[in-house]
Design a protein around this motif. Sequence first.
Motif, mmCIF file in Angstrom:
data_model
loop_
_atom_site.group_PDB
_atom_site.id
_atom_site.type_symbol
_atom_site.label_atom_id
_atom_site.label_comp_id
_atom_site.label_asym_id
_atom_site.label_seq_id
_atom_site.Cartn_x
_atom_site.Cartn_y
_atom_site.Cartn_z
ATOM 1 N N HIS A 122 33.685 72.258 69.515
ATOM 2 C CA HIS A 122 33.714 71.668 70.914
ATOM 3 C C HIS A 122 32.747 71.007 71.605
ATOM 4 O O HIS A 122 31.546 71.224 71.385
ATOM 5 C CB HIS A 122 34.146 73.032 71.976
ATOM 6 C CG HIS A 122 35.061 73.879 71.518
ATOM 7 N ND1 HIS A 122 36.394 73.794 72.149
ATOM 8 C CD2 HIS A 122 35.302 74.837 70.726
ATOM 9 C CE1 HIS A 122 37.263 74.551 71.542
ATOM 10 N NE2 HIS A 122 36.694 75.469 70.830
ATOM 11 N N LYS B 174 32.685 77.307 67.088
ATOM 12 C CA LYS B 174 32.982 78.759 67.437
ATOM 13 C C LYS B 174 33.206 79.766 66.188
ATOM 14 O O LYS B 174 33.722 79.158 65.009
ATOM 15 C CB LYS B 174 34.583 78.914 67.882
ATOM 16 C CG LYS B 174 35.034 79.946 68.131
ATOM 17 C CD LYS B 174 36.550 79.675 68.733
ATOM 18 C CE LYS B 174 37.268 81.251 69.043
ATOM 19 N NZ LYS B 174 38.677 81.271 69.490
ATOM 20 N N GLY C 274 34.200 77.616 81.680
ATOM 21 C CA GLY C 274 35.045 78.069 80.458
ATOM 22 C C GLY C 274 34.726 79.585 80.368
ATOM 23 O O GLY C 274 35.543 80.453 80.216
ATOM 24 N N TYR C 275 33.494 80.063 80.429
ATOM 25 C CA TYR C 275 32.980 81.483 80.066
ATOM 26 C C TYR C 275 33.609 82.224 81.274
ATOM 27 O O TYR C 275 34.327 83.457 80.963
ATOM 28 C CB TYR C 275 31.653 81.793 79.999
ATOM 29 C CG TYR C 275 31.007 83.069 79.923
ATOM 30 C CD1 TYR C 275 31.142 83.950 78.845
ATOM 31 C CD2 TYR C 275 30.700 83.592 81.159
ATOM 32 C CE1 TYR C 275 30.928 85.268 78.878
ATOM 33 C CE2 TYR C 275 30.227 85.052 81.056
ATOM 34 C CZ TYR C 275 30.286 85.766 79.610
ATOM 35 O OH TYR C 275 30.020 86.995 79.661
ATOM 36 N N LEU D 22 31.272 81.109 71.151
ATOM 37 C CA LEU D 22 30.946 79.650 70.948
ATOM 38 C C LEU D 22 29.252 79.798 70.815
ATOM 39 O O LEU D 22 28.643 80.401 71.861
ATOM 40 C CB LEU D 22 31.251 78.860 72.374
ATOM 41 C CG LEU D 22 32.547 78.542 72.317
ATOM 42 C CD1 LEU D 22 32.619 77.575 73.512
ATOM 43 C CD2 LEU D 22 33.324 77.857 71.058
ATOM 44 N N ALA E 142 31.249 74.388 79.983
ATOM 45 C CA ALA E 142 30.790 75.599 79.191
ATOM 46 C C ALA E 142 31.169 76.748 80.053
ATOM 47 O O ALA E 142 31.516 78.088 79.687
ATOM 48 C CB ALA E 142 29.684 75.507 78.193
ATOM 49 N N ASP F 11 33.774 85.364 67.433
ATOM 50 C CA ASP F 11 34.543 84.678 68.452
ATOM 51 C C ASP F 11 33.673 84.098 69.405
ATOM 52 O O ASP F 11 34.115 84.079 70.572
ATOM 53 C CB ASP F 11 35.710 85.987 68.792
ATOM 54 C CG ASP F 11 36.721 84.804 69.612
ATOM 55 O OD1 ASP F 11 37.103 83.955 69.205
ATOM 56 O OD2 ASP F 11 37.384 85.596 70.617
ATOM 57 N N PHE G 33 36.217 80.920 76.969
ATOM 58 C CA PHE G 33 35.253 80.850 75.889
ATOM 59 C C PHE G 33 34.362 82.393 75.979
ATOM 60 O O PHE G 33 34.173 82.802 76.854
ATOM 61 C CB PHE G 33 34.182 79.828 76.048
ATOM 62 C CG PHE G 33 34.811 78.487 76.173
ATOM 63 C CD1 PHE G 33 35.779 77.981 75.094
ATOM 64 C CD2 PHE G 33 34.427 77.504 77.209
ATOM 65 C CE1 PHE G 33 36.206 76.670 75.293
ATOM 66 C CE2 PHE G 33 35.095 76.341 77.298
ATOM 67 C CZ PHE G 33 36.066 75.888 76.289
ATOM 68 N N ASN G 34 34.035 82.540 74.807
ATOM 69 C CA ASN G 34 33.043 83.825 74.847
ATOM 70 C C ASN G 34 31.527 83.079 74.550
ATOM 71 O O ASN G 34 31.580 82.287 73.704
ATOM 72 C CB ASN G 34 33.236 84.889 73.686
ATOM 73 C CG ASN G 34 34.952 85.420 74.113
ATOM 74 O OD1 ASN G 34 34.877 85.780 75.021
ATOM 75 N ND2 ASN G 34 35.521 85.871 72.912
ATOM 76 N N LEU G 35 30.532 83.447 75.373
ATOM 77 C CA LEU G 35 29.214 83.128 75.098
ATOM 78 C C LEU G 35 28.219 84.429 75.060
ATOM 79 O O LEU G 35 28.551 85.218 76.019
ATOM 80 C CB LEU G 35 28.941 82.076 76.219
ATOM 81 C CG LEU G 35 29.646 80.765 76.537
ATOM 82 C CD1 LEU G 35 29.185 80.020 77.685
ATOM 83 C CD2 LEU G 35 29.201 80.020 75.064
#
Length: 278
Positions: free
Chosen positions: A169, A24, A179-180, A36, A176, A34, A185-187
């Motif tokens: 992570h 991250k 989570g986005y 991943l 993943a 910010d 999470f930010n992807l």
Amino acid sequence: MAKALREAACVIVFNHLEQVLFVKRPKTVKAWADMLVFPGGKVDKTDAVSIASHAYPHIAPRFFHSAVRELFEEVDIALTTPALHKKINQETRRQWRNDIAAKKASFDQLLQETNATPLYESLVPYKQLITPVGLPHRFDTWFFLAQIDAETMEQAETLPFGTELDELHWLSPTDALKGYVEGVFNLATPQLYLLNDLKRFQDTPALWTHAKKKAQTIAEPLLAQRLPVGDDGIITSVFNGDPLHQVEGKTNPLGALNRVILHPNRAQTTVFVSTDKE
């Protein structure tokens, strides 16, 4: 005028549980704050190496060296023989990593002092992506695959807060992406695209077989093109082979949907990837 391209190398690292390593980036950095991301970074002049026996001669050796160097520098995973965690202790490795990041020492100096050799053959070329024209930071990036065992996984760590990375992570591609969508999470678009592509394979052996076969021949880089953003805030990026992708001003009327559509509401985010499984 289009921004100049910088070469880069990233590594999609799988552990023995078939999870992928993400790091991250802090909220304070200029690029991908910010977010991943996969470990990696810019190719620099110290990466200009020659490889006597190269399984993929159409790919410049500097990308392989950069991938090995960045993986050690960012997360203390050394694709070397012998493994660096078996040659020097963690405290010494941290100092080397800090010095390499600060340009006070070089990765090659570390290799010389430890009589270690990079294991370029442990990297499998996966995708070459080029950032869309018009974005403030543009990269020509090779994404490699690598697989590590449980012992090597235990060594993985980011440098202390205040450097380029905050957290580490291990996530399956499915977790993943979940989570986005849920806002955990930010992807960025490249990660979303690649994670969806990885989901095509039932396990890592199938992925490795596919990637090794594809990497034997020269492939056209994936040039992402971002379509104009409307009032709805939806961001659409298309890749080679998509009907909306333009080559020399012409669209391709055939081909699979090969795009990432980002909605302000993440639950509506849609990713289409090519169904080509050659």
